[in-house]
Design a protein around this motif. Structure first.
Motif, PDB file in Angstrom:
ATOM      1  N   GLU A  76      -1.095   1.314   9.419  1.00  0.00           N
ATOM      2  CA  GLU A  76      -0.917  -0.132   9.444  1.00  0.00           C
ATOM      3  C   GLU A  76       0.362  -0.500  10.198  1.00  0.00           C
ATOM      4  O   GLU A  76       0.366  -1.398  11.052  1.00  0.00           O
ATOM      5  CB  GLU A  76      -0.864  -0.682   8.020  1.00  0.00           C
ATOM      6  N   ILE A  77       1.441   0.204   9.895  1.00  0.00           N
ATOM      7  CA  ILE A  77       2.710  -0.054  10.580  1.00  0.00           C
ATOM      8  C   ILE A  77       2.601   0.290  12.054  1.00  0.00           C
ATOM      9  O   ILE A  77       3.076  -0.450  12.932  1.00  0.00           O
ATOM     10  CB  ILE A  77       3.846   0.737   9.914  1.00  0.00           C
ATOM     11  N   SER A 132       0.798  -1.225   0.000  1.00  0.00           N
ATOM     12  CA  SER A 132       0.000   0.000   0.000  1.00  0.00           C
ATOM     13  C   SER A 132       0.831   1.277   0.000  1.00  0.00           C
ATOM     14  O   SER A 132       0.294   2.365  -0.205  1.00  0.00           O
ATOM     15  CB  SER A 132      -0.925   0.019   1.218  1.00  0.00           C
ATOM     16  N   GLY A 133       2.145   1.181   0.261  1.00  0.00           N
ATOM     17  CA  GLY A 133       2.948   2.391   0.269  1.00  0.00           C
ATOM     18  C   GLY A 133       4.323   2.194   0.876  1.00  0.00           C
ATOM     19  O   GLY A 133       4.679   1.095   1.323  1.00  0.00           O
ATOM     20  N   THR A 134       5.096   3.279   0.897  1.00  0.00           N
ATOM     21  CA  THR A 134       6.461   3.278   1.424  1.00  0.00           C
ATOM     22  C   THR A 134       6.562   4.239   2.588  1.00  0.00           C
ATOM     23  O   THR A 134       6.091   5.381   2.512  1.00  0.00           O
ATOM     24  CB  THR A 134       7.460   3.684   0.329  1.00  0.00           C
ATOM     25  N   ALA A 157      -2.134   6.770   2.730  1.00  0.00           N
ATOM     26  CA  ALA A 157      -1.936   7.174   4.117  1.00  0.00           C
ATOM     27  C   ALA A 157      -2.221   6.040   5.081  1.00  0.00           C
ATOM     28  O   ALA A 157      -1.698   6.021   6.197  1.00  0.00           O
ATOM     29  CB  ALA A 157      -2.843   8.365   4.442  1.00  0.00           C
ATOM     30  N   SER A 158      -3.004   5.062   4.650  1.00  0.00           N
ATOM     31  CA  SER A 158      -3.315   3.950   5.539  1.00  0.00           C
ATOM     32  C   SER A 158      -2.074   3.137   5.877  1.00  0.00           C
ATOM     33  O   SER A 158      -2.026   2.444   6.902  1.00  0.00           O
ATOM     34  CB  SER A 158      -4.365   3.037   4.899  1.00  0.00           C
ATOM     35  N   GLY A 198      -6.939   8.759  14.722  1.00  0.00           N
ATOM     36  CA  GLY A 198      -6.211   9.599  13.783  1.00  0.00           C
ATOM     37  C   GLY A 198      -6.392   9.133  12.356  1.00  0.00           C
ATOM     38  O   GLY A 198      -6.600   9.943  11.431  1.00  0.00           O
ATOM     39  N   ASP A 199      -6.344   7.836  12.145  1.00  0.00           N
ATOM     40  CA  ASP A 199      -6.551   7.265  10.811  1.00  0.00           C
ATOM     41  C   ASP A 199      -7.955   7.596  10.305  1.00  0.00           C
ATOM     42  O   ASP A 199      -8.148   8.020   9.157  1.00  0.00           O
ATOM     43  CB  ASP A 199      -6.345   5.756  10.889  1.00  0.00           C
TER      44      ASP A 199
END
Length: 599
Positions: free
Chosen positions: A258-259, A220-222, A253-254, A438-439
């Motif tokens: 997630e992390i 989903s992202g870096t 942004a999710s 926050g999410d």
């Protein structure tokens, strides 16, 4: 999150006059940990939920428009030719962790299995400067010089006057750890420059930080993950630093949440917005973290309902996160108080959103906010008793015995209540609640599950929604207050609850009527009514606290009786004032509709 005080500095070019050219102003949205900015101009094609966030003017540049754009369908903003590109914004999350657990977090599966490599390590040594009377800090400014290897970079940071979630930041290279005031002057408000030049700068504290940075790639992202450990030092005082910063480099942004949630499963984490600068200045002064009231909301009358919800929730969330350090520290009773207020505001905001229909995760968030508030309530009740009720009545009844014994027993109850509150704040459930909230705020989670044909309600003007909600709650207050002067205590309590809800709704929605004089008058009289009704509730709380204390400590029985008698007498004296306040409130014109008061 506010950008870390240990982020490596980047070289700033000089202008024609020799002064540093400021970096493009960054939006650092703390609430929800969002700091995303995208380039757009007035009149550019936008999606349904595009949000014009801010227009900033720097000292040496013309106004720059920065727009956060986020659509319900996550559609990209169409590219526009011949546009000056702005730097990508940042989405950051800071997690405080135990120092002895830092290596465990670094080896957590979510990190170890998805990191590109072993990362990079840096040693950052920073000195923070101010005048002897802390003029910079009092005006929302900070001046720092940081050494990283052979480089020295001076940084000026400033809080936006109308938004504590946004900070300006400007950097310039300097030859040593000594500050260069001339390079800082273009970014100091004009009204402060003469005073700053007349006072010597002094080193207030130092930050000695070791940073290990790793890049994490998920589908989903870096995300860039920085593990910071070290210390802050001011004179003979020191404070450890142990925190993890997550910064989104690309993708959804999710990913960052997630992390964060996966790290929360691996050990205790605490989301924080308190900068190293704030911690260092408090360390130097020997003072506990401050706990402030929330800043007044600003809502343009033309704002959509969707953006109004986001602004209200960010305000509540920022207030909550801002109050946490003082509540956890425990030395300042205002910390627990403001944290409880922030949770009441949040619950009221969630209730407000519930009036548009069943929204995704709304009930779960309300439940978690209620849980945390309940575990804080006893600590605040005993604070009020120990700091206000007991000393006031003991002083007035100096001849009555037993107040000292009562105070000792109350102190034990107060300590037990604080232990309960701190257990709740240390609970993983609290951290997961905050990260999830926050999410939800920054991804506009309330849209999830809403039918496509119903999404249009969020694009309607918020002022229309405000009129319906305020008029309905105002009518409820008037209904419960009929025959006010003859209402028994239990009915006054119902009036108080309705009035408190109306006050929170007014705090959220009356900024839409900011130019209306009647809005300010209505707010003042509503606040006065709630405060007087609250006095009766305080007496009821005192009675419940005292129940059984006299029997537990016979020496304090007389003092307990004196307090009960004092408050019974006081309640009689308050009645005429309360009736007068009620009359003034009901006679005040409502700002949202000429007809609301006739319901």
């Amino acid at each position: 999150m506010l950008k870390s005080d240990t982020t490596p500095a980047r070289k700033t070019p000089s202008g024609l006059d020799g002064n540093p050219v400021p970096k493009a102003r960054k939006i650092e949205y703390t609430a929800g940990f969002l700091a995303e900015a995208r380039s757009a101009e007035a009149g550019a094609q936008t999606t349904l939920f595009d949000e014009a966030l801010t227009h900033e003017t720097s000292t040496q540049e013309s106004a720059v428009q920065e727009t956060i754009s986020e659509s319900a369908t996550s559609a990209p903003v169409p590219s526009q030719p011949n546009r000056a590109a702005l730097p990508a914004g940042e989405i950051e999350l800071k997690l405080l962790v135990d120092a002895d657990r830092m290596a465990h977090f670094n080896a957590a599966p979510i990190i170890a299995s998805n990191a590109r490599n072993k990362g990079t390590r840096k040693h950052l040594n920073s000195v923070y400067y101010d005048t002897p009377d802390r003029m910079l800090r009092r005006n929302g400014l900070s001046l720092r010089v940081r050494q990283s290897g052979a480089r020295f970079v001076q940084t000026v940071k400033t809080d936006a006057a109308d938004d504590p979630l946004r900070r300006g930041e400007w950097e310039a290279s300097v030859p040593s750890l000594a500050p260069d005031l001339a390079l800082a002057m273009p970014f100091i408000p004009v009204k402060l420059r003469d005073n700053l030049q007349a006072q010597p700068l002094e080193a207030v504290f130092t930050a000695d930080i070791h940073r290990h940075t790793r890049m994490i790639d998920l589908p989903s992202g870096t995300v860039e993950v920085a593990f910071d450990h070290g210390s802050l030092k001011a004179g003979d005082r020191s404070m450890p630093v142990s925190e993890i910063e997550l910064e989104l480099k690309g993708g959804s942004a999710s990913t960052i949440y997630e992390i964060a949630l996966r790290l929360a499963e691996h050990g205790a984490v605490k989301p924080s917005i308190r900068s190293k600068s704030a911690r260092g200045f408090d360390l130097a002064a020997g003072t506990p973290p401050s706990a402030r009231r929330p800043r007044k909301l600003r809502l343009d009358p033309s704002v959509t309902l969707d953006e109004a919800f986001a602004t209200i929730l960010r305000s509540c969330f920022h207030h909550l996160l801002q109050s946490l350090p003082a509540a956890e520290d425990g030395r300042n009773p205002e910390g627990i108080h403001q944290l409880r207020v922030s949770l009441r505001r949040l619950r009221s905001a969630l209730d407000l959103m519930g009036s548009v229909g069943a929204l995704s995760n709304l009930d779960a968030l309300r439940s978690e906010a209620r849980w945390l508030a309940q575990d804080l309530s006893a600590a605040r009740d005993w604070d009020v008793f120990q700091l206000e009720t007991l000393p006031t009545i003991a002083k007035a009844c100096a001849s009555v015995a037993g107040f000292d014994a009562l105070g000792q027993v109350a102190a034990k109850r107060q300590s037990a209540a604080y232990r309960k509150a701190h257990l709740a704040l240390d609970d993983r459930r609290c951290a997961v609640f905050l990260i999830g909230l926050g999410d939800w705020i920054e991804t506009r989670g309330w849209r999830n599950g809403v039918a496509a044909e119903d999404l249009g309600q969020f694009a309607e003007p918020a002022v229309n929604f405000a009129e319906r909600v305020l008029a309905g709650q105002y009518a409820k207050v008037l209904k419960r207050g009929r025959r006010f002067k003859s209402l028994p205590a239990e009915q006054l309590h119902r009036v108080r609850l309705a009035t408190k809800r109306l006050r929170y709704l007014a705090e959220f929605l009356l900024p839409l009527y900011e130019d209306c004089r009647s809005a300010r008058r209505f707010s003042r009289r509503l606040a006065a009514l709630q405060e007087e009704l609250g006095a009766f509730n305080d007496m009821a709380v005192t009675a419940s606290l005292l129940d059984g204390l006299g029997a537990e400590t016979p020496d304090s029985a007389t003092a307990v009786a004196a307090i009960a008698g004092w408050q019974a007498r006081a309640s009689v004296g308050v009645q005429p004032s309360l009736r007068s306040t009620w009359r003034e409130f009901t006679a005040t014109r409502v700002p949202w509709s000429r007809y609301a008061g006739q319901d």
